[in-house]
Design a protein around this motif. Structure first.
Motif, PDB file in Angstrom:
ATOM      1  N   LEU A  39       0.852  -1.183   0.000  1.00 58.44           N
ATOM      2  CA  LEU A  39       0.000   0.000   0.000  1.00 58.44           C
ATOM      3  C   LEU A  39       0.890   1.236   0.000  1.00 58.44           C
ATOM      4  CD1 LEU A  39      -2.750  -1.002   2.600  1.00 58.44           C
ATOM      5  CD2 LEU A  39      -2.571  -1.576   0.171  1.00 58.44           C
ATOM      6  N   LEU A  40       0.750   2.060  -1.029  1.00 61.91           N
ATOM      7  CA  LEU A  40       1.575   3.257  -1.155  1.00 61.91           C
ATOM      8  C   LEU A  40       0.697   4.412  -1.644  1.00 61.91           C
ATOM      9  CD1 LEU A  40       4.635   3.676  -0.676  1.00 61.91           C
ATOM     10  CD2 LEU A  40       4.929   3.586  -3.151  1.00 61.91           C
ATOM     11  N   PRO A  41      -0.251   4.868  -0.789  1.00 60.46           N
ATOM     12  CA  PRO A  41      -1.134   5.968  -1.194  1.00 60.46           C
ATOM     13  C   PRO A  41      -0.335   7.191  -1.609  1.00 60.46           C
ATOM     14  CG  PRO A  41      -1.845   5.006   0.882  1.00 60.46           C
ATOM     15  CD  PRO A  41      -0.495   4.437   0.592  1.00 60.46           C
ATOM     16  N   GLN A  42      -0.919   7.999  -2.482  1.00 58.09           N
ATOM     17  CA  GLN A  42      -0.251   9.196  -2.985  1.00 58.09           C
ATOM     18  C   GLN A  42      -1.091  10.432  -2.693  1.00 58.09           C
ATOM     19  OE1 GLN A  42       2.996   9.094  -4.700  1.00 58.09           O
ATOM     20  NE2 GLN A  42       2.829   7.202  -3.530  1.00 58.09           N
ATOM     21  N   ALA A  43      -0.499  11.589  -2.917  1.00 56.12           N
ATOM     22  CA  ALA A  43      -1.178  12.870  -2.727  1.00 56.12           C
ATOM     23  C   ALA A  43      -0.503  13.885  -3.630  1.00 56.12           C
ATOM     24  CB  ALA A  43      -1.107  13.307  -1.263  1.00 56.12           C
ATOM     25  N   GLY A  46      -2.461  18.478  -1.456  1.00 57.07           N
ATOM     26  CA  GLY A  46      -3.694  18.800  -0.757  1.00 57.07           C
ATOM     27  C   GLY A  46      -3.888  17.975   0.499  1.00 57.07           C
ATOM     28  N   GLU A  47      -5.145  17.826   0.906  1.00 61.23           N
ATOM     29  CA  GLU A  47      -5.451  17.095   2.131  1.00 61.23           C
ATOM     30  C   GLU A  47      -4.838  15.701   2.120  1.00 61.23           C
ATOM     31  OE1 GLU A  47      -9.330  19.427   1.192  1.00 61.23           O
ATOM     32  OE2 GLU A  47      -7.682  18.517   0.080  1.00 61.23           O
ATOM     33  N   GLY A  48      -4.246  15.334   3.252  1.00 65.15           N
ATOM     34  CA  GLY A  48      -3.675  14.004   3.393  1.00 65.15           C
ATOM     35  C   GLY A  48      -2.225  13.888   2.981  1.00 65.15           C
ATOM     36  N   THR A  49      -1.628  14.957   2.475  1.00 63.03           N
ATOM     37  CA  THR A  49      -0.244  14.880   1.997  1.00 63.03           C
ATOM     38  C   THR A  49       0.715  14.474   3.106  1.00 63.03           C
ATOM     39  OG1 THR A  49      -0.575  16.453   0.192  1.00 63.03           O
ATOM     40  CG2 THR A  49       1.666  16.232   1.039  1.00 63.03           C
ATOM     41  N   ALA A  54       4.285  10.673   5.839  1.00 61.44           N
ATOM     42  CA  ALA A  54       4.672  10.138   7.145  1.00 61.44           C
ATOM     43  C   ALA A  54       4.575   8.620   7.178  1.00 61.44           C
ATOM     44  CB  ALA A  54       3.789  10.738   8.238  1.00 61.44           C
ATOM     45  N   ASN A  55       3.566   8.066   6.494  1.00 62.27           N
ATOM     46  CA  ASN A  55       3.397   6.617   6.484  1.00 62.27           C
ATOM     47  C   ASN A  55       4.382   5.909   5.568  1.00 62.27           C
ATOM     48  OD1 ASN A  55       1.257   6.718   8.292  1.00 62.27           O
ATOM     49  ND2 ASN A  55      -0.290   6.874   6.684  1.00 62.27           N
ATOM     50  N   ALA A  56       4.899   6.634   4.571  1.00 65.43           N
ATOM     51  CA  ALA A  56       5.777   6.007   3.581  1.00 65.43           C
ATOM     52  C   ALA A  56       7.260   6.163   3.891  1.00 65.43           C
ATOM     53  CB  ALA A  56       5.490   6.573   2.189  1.00 65.43           C
ATOM     54  N   VAL A  57       7.626   7.216   4.603  1.00 65.42           N
ATOM     55  CA  VAL A  57       9.045   7.504   4.851  1.00 65.42           C
ATOM     56  C   VAL A  57       9.443   6.988   6.231  1.00 65.42           C
ATOM     57  CG1 VAL A  57      10.780   9.328   5.056  1.00 65.42           C
ATOM     58  CG2 VAL A  57       8.946   9.541   3.365  1.00 65.42           C
ATOM     59  N   PRO A  58      10.352   6.026   6.302  1.00 64.94           N
ATOM     60  CA  PRO A  58      10.797   5.529   7.609  1.00 64.94           C
ATOM     61  C   PRO A  58      11.379   6.652   8.465  1.00 64.94           C
ATOM     62  CG  PRO A  58      11.563   4.091   5.840  1.00 64.94           C
ATOM     63  CD  PRO A  58      11.003   5.316   5.184  1.00 64.94           C
ATOM     64  N   VAL A 267       5.711  14.219  -4.026  1.00 62.87           N
ATOM     65  CA  VAL A 267       5.243  13.188  -3.096  1.00 62.87           C
ATOM     66  C   VAL A 267       5.656  11.812  -3.600  1.00 62.87           C
ATOM     67  CG1 VAL A 267       3.203  12.075  -2.100  1.00 62.87           C
ATOM     68  CG2 VAL A 267       3.339  14.569  -2.196  1.00 62.87           C
ATOM     69  N   ALA A 268       5.575  11.599  -4.912  1.00 61.43           N
ATOM     70  CA  ALA A 268       5.999  10.325  -5.480  1.00 61.43           C
ATOM     71  C   ALA A 268       7.476  10.060  -5.194  1.00 61.43           C
ATOM     72  CB  ALA A 268       5.735  10.309  -6.987  1.00 61.43           C
ATOM     73  N   LYS A 269       8.301  11.099  -5.310  1.00 61.48           N
ATOM     74  CA  LYS A 269       9.724  10.928  -5.003  1.00 61.48           C
ATOM     75  C   LYS A 269       9.931  10.581  -3.537  1.00 61.48           C
ATOM     76  CE  LYS A 269      11.355  14.262  -8.477  1.00 61.48           C
ATOM     77  NZ  LYS A 269      11.965  15.614  -8.651  1.00 61.48           N
ATOM     78  N   LEU A 270       9.252  11.310  -2.662  1.00 62.19           N
ATOM     79  CA  LEU A 270       9.432  11.099  -1.229  1.00 62.19           C
ATOM     80  C   LEU A 270       8.964   9.711  -0.792  1.00 62.19           C
ATOM     81  CD1 LEU A 270       8.299  14.601   0.063  1.00 62.19           C
ATOM     82  CD2 LEU A 270      10.601  13.651   0.235  1.00 62.19           C
ATOM     83  N   THR A 271       7.956   9.170  -1.470  1.00 63.07           N
ATOM     84  CA  THR A 271       7.427   7.850  -1.105  1.00 63.07           C
ATOM     85  C   THR A 271       8.097   6.706  -1.857  1.00 63.07           C
ATOM     86  OG1 THR A 271       5.635   8.059  -2.729  1.00 63.07           O
ATOM     87  CG2 THR A 271       5.160   8.789  -0.482  1.00 63.07           C
TER      88      THR A 271
END
Length: 371
Positions: A39-43, A46-49, A54-58, A267-271
């Protein structure tokens, strides 16, 4: 066993990206329980970014201001941001200054002070650089509220501070930034997915004002107010994206030296999206409503393009699709599932999004393993 990446954006007004991803996973696993699913949600800013990053980056860490900050209608709200292991801080405008925080919509009076208070706290906490997610704002104040909290003075002709929100902008005669908080050494990036200029028929007030409660009269007033701000502040009000978040992008770019970048791509890069897609057998993305604009810099477009670069099959799940959106997906050979079609009616799909997302996940798993 196949490896599946599930990377939806939020389905605005119904379900978050994280919740949507879990529902799609549950549906897929009901058909193909042995598949590996990430699971790798994106943003897109906007809202939820912040939640997505936070959930994707250790080791990403949430921080909070010592006291509540000023919400868009003046009531106190929590001030929160995240710090990445690199020292970069990520601030999401929607957390302290978002439209859902308004008790009653106030298009002329809503302001961005809370955003500025969070930015100041992040700088004082030692952020090496700042990324600011712009989206979901309640106000059309050109970012003046935020900049005030960063030490900028917006003055009338007799030297007093102008009023709050967009309605105060017409009083502006001069700007004093001599006491402004310096941005971090690593700079400030504005994460946004819109290309609207500050003013005009495709500008901030015209395009986004109505969803903030603006009547046609309000829109005309706010457009004039933003134009007046630009006359005093200078810069490039026609630059693509300056209209983001009620013109906050313009204010932070002109007065704080921020740069505008694609929120979805950053965001894609960060995740680590591209890296994960490079060894996946299937990618699933989605959002609430898919139209041609979905393919113009939004999170879904970023996932579709990243999957194409890694030759990973991709599918889109959406609450609904416009005919133009369907044609664009067909032209690229991308599978899709409509929650409205599964539910039989849009209102039912919106009332039970997790249920129908799970159905969509099961349908996609069945199709995938049938080939």
């Amino acid at each position: 066993m196949s490896r599946i990446i599930i990377s939806p954006d939020s389905f605005k007004g119904t379900i978050t990206g994280e919740e949507a991803a879990r529902a799609l996973r549950d549906g897929w696993s009901s058909v193909a329980p042995d598949d590996e699913i990430l699971l790798l949600p994106q943003a897109d800013g906007g809202e939820g970014t912040c939640d997505v990053i936070a959930n994707a980056v250790p080791d990403a860490e949430w921080k909070s201001t010592a006291e509540p900050v000023t919400g868009p209608d003046g009531r106190p709200v929590p001030g929160r941001w995240i710090v990445l292991p690199s020292g970069e801080a990520v601030v999401e405008l929607a957390i302290p200054s978002g439209l859902p925080l308004m008790k009653v919509k106030d298009p002329r009076g809503a302001q961005t002070r809370g955003l500025g208070q969070v930015l100041k706290a992040a700088v004082q906490a030692g952020a090496s650089k700042l990324s600011i997610g712009l989206g979901g704002s309640a106000s059309t104040d050109g970012g003046v509220g935020a900049l005030r909290e960063l030490g900028v003075h917006f003055l009338t002709s007799d030297g007093h501070e102008i009023g709050e929100g967009g309605r105060g902008l017409m009083e502006l005669a001069s700007i004093d930034s001599s006491q402004m908080v310096a941005p971090p050494a690593g700079g400030v990036r504005l994460l946004c997915d819109v290309t609207s200029p500050l003013t005009g028929p495709t500008g901030s007030a015209a395009i986004f004002g109505p969803q903030k409660g603006a009547t046609p009269t309000d829109v005309a007033y706010l457009d004039d107010a933003l134009a007046h701000l630009a006359q005093v502040a200078g810069g490039e009000p026609d630059y693509p994206g300056t209209g983001a978040a009620g013109g906050t992008a313009y204010g932070l770019m002109v007065l704080w030296g921020a740069s505008i970048v694609s929120g979805a791509q950053e965001v894609a890069k960060l995740t680590g999206l591209s890296e994960e897609l490079s060894h996946a057998d299937m990618a699933i993305t989605g959002e609430g409503s898919f139209d041609v604009s979905s393919l113009a810099g939004k999170a879904v477009a970023t996932i579709i393009d990243a999957a194409a670069q890694t030759h990973t099959p991709c599918a889109v799940v959406a609450g609904g699709f416009t005919p133009e959106g369907l044609a664009a997906l067909d032209a690229r050979g991308i599978a899709r599932v409509s929650l409205t079609e599964l539910a039989g009616h849009a209102s039912r799909a919106m009332a039970e999004p997790a249920h129908f997302l799970a159905q969509a996940g099961a349908q996609l798993a069945g199709d995938f393993h049938a080939h």
